[in-house]
Scaffold this active site. Structure first.
Site, PDB file in Angstrom:
ATOM      1  N   SER A 142      32.912 -32.571 -58.366  1.00  0.00           N
ATOM      2  CA  SER A 142      32.652 -33.890 -57.771  1.00  0.00           C
ATOM      3  C   SER A 142      31.866 -34.704 -58.786  1.00  0.00           C
ATOM      4  O   SER A 142      31.262 -34.137 -59.711  1.00  0.00           O
ATOM      5  CB  SER A 142      31.810 -33.696 -56.513  1.00  0.00           C
ATOM      6  OG  SER A 142      31.295 -34.925 -56.039  1.00  0.00           O
ATOM      7  N   TYR A 155      24.911 -29.825 -51.503  1.00  0.00           N
ATOM      8  CA  TYR A 155      26.194 -30.216 -52.108  1.00  0.00           C
ATOM      9  C   TYR A 155      26.030 -30.444 -53.608  1.00  0.00           C
ATOM     10  O   TYR A 155      26.825 -29.952 -54.417  1.00  0.00           O
ATOM     11  CB  TYR A 155      26.690 -31.490 -51.411  1.00  0.00           C
ATOM     12  CG  TYR A 155      28.102 -31.901 -51.746  1.00  0.00           C
ATOM     13  CD1 TYR A 155      29.197 -31.326 -51.083  1.00  0.00           C
ATOM     14  CD2 TYR A 155      28.360 -32.877 -52.706  1.00  0.00           C
ATOM     15  CE1 TYR A 155      30.495 -31.721 -51.376  1.00  0.00           C
ATOM     16  CE2 TYR A 155      29.655 -33.271 -53.007  1.00  0.00           C
ATOM     17  CZ  TYR A 155      30.723 -32.693 -52.336  1.00  0.00           C
ATOM     18  OH  TYR A 155      32.014 -33.089 -52.635  1.00  0.00           O
TER      19      TYR A 155
HETATM   20  P1  NAD Z   1      38.686 -32.074 -46.281  1.00  0.00           P
HETATM   21  O1  NAD Z   1      37.653 -31.870 -45.235  1.00  0.00           O
HETATM   22  O2  NAD Z   1      39.790 -33.051 -46.063  1.00  0.00           O
HETATM   23  O3  NAD Z   1      39.356 -30.683 -46.686  1.00  0.00           O
HETATM   24  C1  NAD Z   1      38.619 -29.517 -46.846  1.00  0.00           C
HETATM   25  C2  NAD Z   1      39.546 -28.339 -46.823  1.00  0.00           C
HETATM   26  O4  NAD Z   1      38.764 -27.149 -46.965  1.00  0.00           O
HETATM   27  C3  NAD Z   1      40.309 -28.213 -45.508  1.00  0.00           C
HETATM   28  O5  NAD Z   1      41.609 -27.705 -45.753  1.00  0.00           O
HETATM   29  C4  NAD Z   1      39.478 -27.179 -44.736  1.00  0.00           C
HETATM   30  O6  NAD Z   1      40.214 -26.476 -43.748  1.00  0.00           O
HETATM   31  C5  NAD Z   1      39.080 -26.269 -45.889  1.00  0.00           C
HETATM   32  N1  NAD Z   1      37.926 -25.431 -45.581  1.00  0.00           N
HETATM   33  C6  NAD Z   1      36.692 -25.784 -45.128  1.00  0.00           C
HETATM   34  N2  NAD Z   1      35.935 -24.691 -44.943  1.00  0.00           N
HETATM   35  C7  NAD Z   1      36.700 -23.620 -45.281  1.00  0.00           C
HETATM   36  C8  NAD Z   1      36.482 -22.219 -45.290  1.00  0.00           C
HETATM   37  N3  NAD Z   1      35.316 -21.671 -44.897  1.00  0.00           N
HETATM   38  N4  NAD Z   1      37.498 -21.420 -45.686  1.00  0.00           N
HETATM   39  C9  NAD Z   1      38.697 -21.946 -46.067  1.00  0.00           C
HETATM   40  N5  NAD Z   1      38.950 -23.266 -46.071  1.00  0.00           N
HETATM   41  C10 NAD Z   1      37.964 -24.087 -45.684  1.00  0.00           C
HETATM   42  O7  NAD Z   1      37.848 -32.451 -47.593  1.00  0.00           O
HETATM   43  P2  NAD Z   1      38.287 -33.050 -49.021  1.00  0.00           P
HETATM   44  O8  NAD Z   1      37.623 -34.358 -49.153  1.00  0.00           O
HETATM   45  O9  NAD Z   1      39.759 -32.937 -49.229  1.00  0.00           O
HETATM   46  O10 NAD Z   1      37.507 -32.036 -49.975  1.00  0.00           O
HETATM   47  C11 NAD Z   1      38.143 -31.089 -50.798  1.00  0.00           C
HETATM   48  C12 NAD Z   1      37.236 -30.791 -51.981  1.00  0.00           C
HETATM   49  O11 NAD Z   1      37.050 -31.969 -52.757  1.00  0.00           O
HETATM   50  C13 NAD Z   1      35.830 -30.316 -51.593  1.00  0.00           C
HETATM   51  O12 NAD Z   1      35.413 -29.289 -52.456  1.00  0.00           O
HETATM   52  C14 NAD Z   1      34.990 -31.564 -51.785  1.00  0.00           C
HETATM   53  O13 NAD Z   1      33.656 -31.248 -52.057  1.00  0.00           O
HETATM   54  C15 NAD Z   1      35.677 -32.175 -52.987  1.00  0.00           C
HETATM   55  N6  NAD Z   1      35.410 -33.601 -53.162  1.00  0.00           N
HETATM   56  C16 NAD Z   1      35.735 -34.511 -52.203  1.00  0.00           C
HETATM   57  C17 NAD Z   1      35.486 -35.856 -52.428  1.00  0.00           C
HETATM   58  C18 NAD Z   1      35.849 -36.917 -51.435  1.00  0.00           C
HETATM   59  O14 NAD Z   1      35.447 -38.081 -51.640  1.00  0.00           O
HETATM   60  N7  NAD Z   1      36.590 -36.618 -50.386  1.00  0.00           N
HETATM   61  C19 NAD Z   1      34.885 -36.260 -53.626  1.00  0.00           C
HETATM   62  C20 NAD Z   1      34.550 -35.309 -54.576  1.00  0.00           C
HETATM   63  C21 NAD Z   1      34.829 -33.977 -54.339  1.00  0.00           C
END
Ligand code: NAD
Length: 260
Positions: A142, A155
């Site tokens: 991130s 985080y």
């Molecule tokens: P999201 O909530 O849409 O998706 C998260 C995914 O992780 C889902 O498929 C969920 O079922 C799965 N998950 C959660 N806990 C779990 C567990 N214990 N075991 C297995 N699967 C699990 O979130 P996102 O925004 O798509 O985030 C995905 C990644 O991207 C994360 O690591 C997040 O930190 C990172 N990220 C997101 C953003 C953003 O702005 N959305 C920015 C930077 C980084």
């Protein structure tokens, strides 16, 4: 480009992980989907990949907060497909609170899912990838892997840790045909961010639209969200021959967030 390769994308039932899995499937990789959700929704994604992209796709429900489950998922994939080429550590959760009010159980869950899961999956995948003399490990960190924000102690700690882990694994696999990199997205409009927009709207008594503008204006100079498809394209690039010498580093896709 990825025909015959096998990719695991953790947390690929939603958001960024789903976007990455889609892109890799489009390029011909067989996919292991992972994450939580309604069984019927997940089956729709799984069968859709097989039908539309002509790849094999299986769903593994392993809980990334459990070390044994993470290690079991890697072992089961290698057993089933007889190979593992691409590992995308993407599953992640968020929780916000000032450090002195941060619930210890939330701290632990974020460390387990956003950081330790990557350690366990990488530890299991590396020997196999080295034997194959080809492997791509991509950790979805991130902008918060590079800089901090208030109220995100767990985080930011986990994502900085993930960037550190990426560097070590890049060094330990250098010259073996395996690379390990971290992708550092800015804001992406997924359920994880939707909740933060709702929190801003509720706190400040403003509309969802105003809260969205405020969220972007505070951090992301482009004032536009990054898309899951753009992140999928970045992972695909890291899997291409052009990226053979890119390892142990970070790629920011953040609309200018960390340039400030
Ligand atoms: P999201 O909530 O849409 O998706 C998260 C995914 O992780 C889902 O498929 C969920 O079922 C799965 N998950 C959660 N806990 C779990 C567990 N214990 N075991 C297995 N699967 C699990 O979130 P996102 O925004 O798509 O985030 C995905 C990644 O991207 C994360 O690591 C997040 O930190 C990172 N990220 C997101 C953003 C953003 O702005 N959305 C920015 C930077 C980084």
């Amino acid at each position: 480009m990825l025909k015959g390769k096998v990719a695991i994308v953790t947390g690929s039932t939603s958001g960024i992980g789903l976007g990455i899995a889609k892109e890799l499937a489009k390029l011909g990789a067989d996919i292991v989907l992972n994450g939580f959700g309604e069984a019927s929704d997940i089956e729709k994604i799984r069968s859709g990949f097989e039908r539309d992209q002509g790849v094999r796709c299986v769903y593994d429900a392993s809980d990334m907060s459990k070390a044994d489950a993470v290690r079991g998922m890697i072992a089961a994939t290698i057993e089933k497909f007889d190979r593992l080429d691409i590992l995308v550590n993407n599953a992640g959760i968020q929780f916000t609170a000032p450090v002195d009010e941060f619930p210890p159980a939330r701290w632990q869950a974020i460390l387990d899912i956003n950081l330790s899961a990557a350690f366990h999956s990488i530890a299991m995948a590396v020997p196999h990838m080295k034997k194959q003399r080809w492997g791509r490990i991509v950790n979805i960190a991130s902008a918060h892997g590079l800089v901090a924000s208030t109220h995100k102690a767990a985080y930011v700690a986990a994502k900085h840790g993930l960037v550190g882990l990426t560097k070590v694994v890049g060094l330990e696999t250098a010259g073996s045909g395996v690379t390990c990199n971290a992708v550092c997205p800015g804001w992406v409009r997924t359920p994880l961010v939707e909740k933060q927009i709702s929190d801003i709207a509720a706190d400040k008594h403003i509309s969802q639209k105003e809260a969205t503008n405020e969220l972007l204006a505070e951090k992301q100079p482009s004032l536009e969200f990054v898309s899951p498809a753009q992140l999928g394209g970045t992972v695909a690039f890291l899997c291409s021959a052009a990226a053979d010498q890119i390892t142990g580093t970070t790629i920011s896709i953040d609309g200018g967030w960390t340039a400030q």
